[in-house]
Design a protein around this motif. Sequence first.
Motif, PDB file in Angstrom:
ATOM      1  N   LEU A 175       0.852  -1.185   0.000  1.00  0.00           N
ATOM      2  CA  LEU A 175       0.000   0.000   0.000  1.00  0.00           C
ATOM      3  C   LEU A 175       0.891   1.240   0.000  1.00  0.00           C
ATOM      4  O   LEU A 175       1.764   1.378   0.864  1.00  0.00           O
ATOM      5  CB  LEU A 175      -0.882  -0.023   1.244  1.00  0.00           C
ATOM      6  N   MET A 176       0.676   2.133  -0.995  1.00  0.00           N
ATOM      7  CA  MET A 176       1.501   3.342  -1.136  1.00  0.00           C
ATOM      8  C   MET A 176       0.626   4.549  -1.457  1.00  0.00           C
ATOM      9  O   MET A 176      -0.475   4.423  -2.001  1.00  0.00           O
ATOM     10  CB  MET A 176       2.507   3.190  -2.275  1.00  0.00           C
ATOM     11  N   ASP A 177       1.148   5.720  -1.142  1.00  0.00           N
ATOM     12  CA  ASP A 177       0.514   6.954  -1.577  1.00  0.00           C
ATOM     13  C   ASP A 177       0.676   7.083  -3.102  1.00  0.00           C
ATOM     14  O   ASP A 177       1.704   6.663  -3.649  1.00  0.00           O
ATOM     15  CB  ASP A 177       1.166   8.146  -0.882  1.00  0.00           C
ATOM     16  N   PRO A 178      -0.298   7.664  -3.812  1.00  0.00           N
ATOM     17  CA  PRO A 178      -0.175   7.808  -5.271  1.00  0.00           C
ATOM     18  C   PRO A 178       1.049   8.590  -5.721  1.00  0.00           C
ATOM     19  O   PRO A 178       1.530   8.399  -6.841  1.00  0.00           O
ATOM     20  CB  PRO A 178      -1.466   8.548  -5.656  1.00  0.00           C
ATOM     21  N   ASP A 179       1.575   9.460  -4.857  1.00  0.00           N
ATOM     22  CA  ASP A 179       2.754  10.255  -5.217  1.00  0.00           C
ATOM     23  C   ASP A 179       4.068   9.579  -4.833  1.00  0.00           C
ATOM     24  O   ASP A 179       5.143  10.172  -5.017  1.00  0.00           O
ATOM     25  CB  ASP A 179       2.674  11.636  -4.552  1.00  0.00           C
ATOM     26  N   HIS A 180       4.005   8.385  -4.305  1.00  0.00           N
ATOM     27  CA  HIS A 180       5.240   7.658  -3.976  1.00  0.00           C
ATOM     28  C   HIS A 180       6.005   7.378  -5.277  1.00  0.00           C
ATOM     29  O   HIS A 180       5.393   7.030  -6.307  1.00  0.00           O
ATOM     30  CB  HIS A 180       4.905   6.346  -3.279  1.00  0.00           C
ATOM     31  N   PRO A 181       7.331   7.519  -5.286  1.00  0.00           N
ATOM     32  CA  PRO A 181       8.124   7.298  -6.513  1.00  0.00           C
ATOM     33  C   PRO A 181       7.915   5.933  -7.157  1.00  0.00           C
ATOM     34  O   PRO A 181       8.103   5.783  -8.374  1.00  0.00           O
ATOM     35  CB  PRO A 181       9.567   7.467  -6.032  1.00  0.00           C
ATOM     36  N   ASP A 182       7.525   4.937  -6.365  1.00  0.00           N
ATOM     37  CA  ASP A 182       7.356   3.587  -6.908  1.00  0.00           C
ATOM     38  C   ASP A 182       5.887   3.192  -7.079  1.00  0.00           C
ATOM     39  O   ASP A 182       5.580   2.025  -7.309  1.00  0.00           O
ATOM     40  CB  ASP A 182       8.045   2.565  -5.989  1.00  0.00           C
ATOM     41  N   ALA A 183       4.994   4.166  -6.986  1.00  0.00           N
ATOM     42  CA  ALA A 183       3.570   3.856  -6.984  1.00  0.00           C
ATOM     43  C   ALA A 183       3.064   3.300  -8.311  1.00  0.00           C
ATOM     44  O   ALA A 183       2.058   2.599  -8.336  1.00  0.00           O
ATOM     45  CB  ALA A 183       2.768   5.099  -6.614  1.00  0.00           C
ATOM     46  N   ASP A 184       3.754   3.606  -9.406  1.00  0.00           N
ATOM     47  CA  ASP A 184       3.267   3.174 -10.715  1.00  0.00           C
ATOM     48  C   ASP A 184       4.168   2.139 -11.377  1.00  0.00           C
ATOM     49  O   ASP A 184       4.083   1.918 -12.591  1.00  0.00           O
ATOM     50  CB  ASP A 184       3.120   4.389 -11.645  1.00  0.00           C
ATOM     51  N   ALA A 185       5.029   1.505 -10.584  1.00  0.00           N
ATOM     52  CA  ALA A 185       5.969   0.532 -11.152  1.00  0.00           C
ATOM     53  C   ALA A 185       5.823  -0.806 -10.442  1.00  0.00           C
ATOM     54  O   ALA A 185       5.420  -0.876  -9.279  1.00  0.00           O
ATOM     55  CB  ALA A 185       7.400   1.043 -11.023  1.00  0.00           C
ATOM     56  N   ALA A 186       6.156  -1.869 -11.167  1.00  0.00           N
ATOM     57  CA  ALA A 186       6.192  -3.197 -10.551  1.00  0.00           C
ATOM     58  C   ALA A 186       7.425  -3.289  -9.665  1.00  0.00           C
ATOM     59  O   ALA A 186       8.538  -2.990 -10.107  1.00  0.00           O
ATOM     60  CB  ALA A 186       6.221  -4.273 -11.634  1.00  0.00           C
ATOM     61  N   LEU A 187       7.238  -3.667  -8.430  1.00  0.00           N
ATOM     62  CA  LEU A 187       8.357  -3.701  -7.492  1.00  0.00           C
ATOM     63  C   LEU A 187       9.207  -4.953  -7.676  1.00  0.00           C
ATOM     64  O   LEU A 187       8.681  -6.069  -7.721  1.00  0.00           O
ATOM     65  CB  LEU A 187       7.837  -3.672  -6.049  1.00  0.00           C
ATOM     66  N   THR A 188      10.517  -4.748  -7.741  1.00  0.00           N
ATOM     67  CA  THR A 188      11.441  -5.877  -7.641  1.00  0.00           C
ATOM     68  C   THR A 188      11.708  -6.123  -6.166  1.00  0.00           C
ATOM     69  O   THR A 188      11.479  -5.243  -5.314  1.00  0.00           O
ATOM     70  CB  THR A 188      12.764  -5.582  -8.352  1.00  0.00           C
ATOM     71  N   LEU A 189      12.202  -7.292  -5.836  1.00  0.00           N
ATOM     72  CA  LEU A 189      12.497  -7.588  -4.434  1.00  0.00           C
ATOM     73  C   LEU A 189      13.563  -6.644  -3.895  1.00  0.00           C
ATOM     74  O   LEU A 189      13.457  -6.153  -2.762  1.00  0.00           O
ATOM     75  CB  LEU A 189      12.949  -9.046  -4.294  1.00  0.00           C
ATOM     76  N   ALA A 190      14.583  -6.355  -4.715  1.00  0.00           N
ATOM     77  CA  ALA A 190      15.663  -5.469  -4.266  1.00  0.00           C
ATOM     78  C   ALA A 190      15.126  -4.076  -3.952  1.00  0.00           C
ATOM     79  O   ALA A 190      15.485  -3.475  -2.930  1.00  0.00           O
ATOM     80  CB  ALA A 190      16.759  -5.402  -5.322  1.00  0.00           C
ATOM     81  N   ARG A 191      14.261  -3.552  -4.843  1.00  0.00           N
ATOM     82  CA  ARG A 191      13.699  -2.224  -4.602  1.00  0.00           C
ATOM     83  C   ARG A 191      12.774  -2.238  -3.387  1.00  0.00           C
ATOM     84  O   ARG A 191      12.778  -1.301  -2.568  1.00  0.00           O
ATOM     85  CB  ARG A 191      12.952  -1.753  -5.851  1.00  0.00           C
TER      86      ARG A 191
END
Length: 304
Positions: A175-191
């Motif tokens: 769960l992230m805020d829409p303005d989070h830098p990673d909000a629109d990307a598929a997360l890798t485990l490292a990230r």
Amino acid sequence: MTQSDLLSLDLRTFHLLAAVARAESFTRAAEVLGVSQSVVSYNVDKLRQVFDDPLFVRIAGRTRPTDRCRAIIAFADTTIAEARRLRASGRFDPLTATDRVVIACNYYERMLIVPRVAAALTRAAPGMEVEIVDASGTGHEKLLNREADLLIGPFQRDDAAFYARTLTTDSYACLMDPDHPDADAALTLARYLSLDHILVTYGGRWRSNYLSELDRLGHALRPAIRIPSPAGIEELVRGSCLVATLPAALAAKVGLGLRVIPCPVAVTLPVQLVWTAEKHDSAMLKWVRDLIVDSFQRPTTGAA
């Protein structure tokens, strides 16, 4: 102890004795049972006279049962369990039933499962009373102590004293805020591991499956904030750079206006219905269990 003294005792007296032993206090036992302390003291004194034993001693500020007291409670538990089995062997009519069923669970289940269960029970058995109590990581103990009839949650325990059926299986989401830098990307485990996390500790009484999977993989999170429950977690996420890992169904439920992204930790969360072997043959609880399971096997419009 004469035969008449022994025959003057009833099951309620033994129930009071067991309550004192569990609570380690006459006062707390009275509060749990909803009676006055004088009632508890009177019944314990009667048992002391009958069995010629103090039954309890004070040790380090606690009321501890004697060996004879433990033996009496064990005998009473067996007798009460058999009496309940005999009582439950009859037929159960949901349309006329006025029984009370106590279900232990936590926030996830209260948000996503209890509404469906309550609706099904209200429709099928309108005279029954349903009470929801907090499991708080001690749900199995609540079952054993007869403080609850059923337990719902991701609680797995290999023990012959319990039965379980899986109601549903969830996964995890972020769960992230829409303005989070990673909000629109598929997360890798490292990230994912590099983010600032809100960690739900559940009071230290339960550990989320995704954390156990990270341990297995040799990884660990960096919590920025630790909280005891997921209640209100969406407000910590909103407007921040924090990320919360929640069961996916719960994230979707509370995440209005936020981003819900699949968690890169691939692990499931089985949600179970649990009960004790002691209550396995209860006609009323068997009917309730079947109704609950059926409500999850049959699709329901708008259900979580």
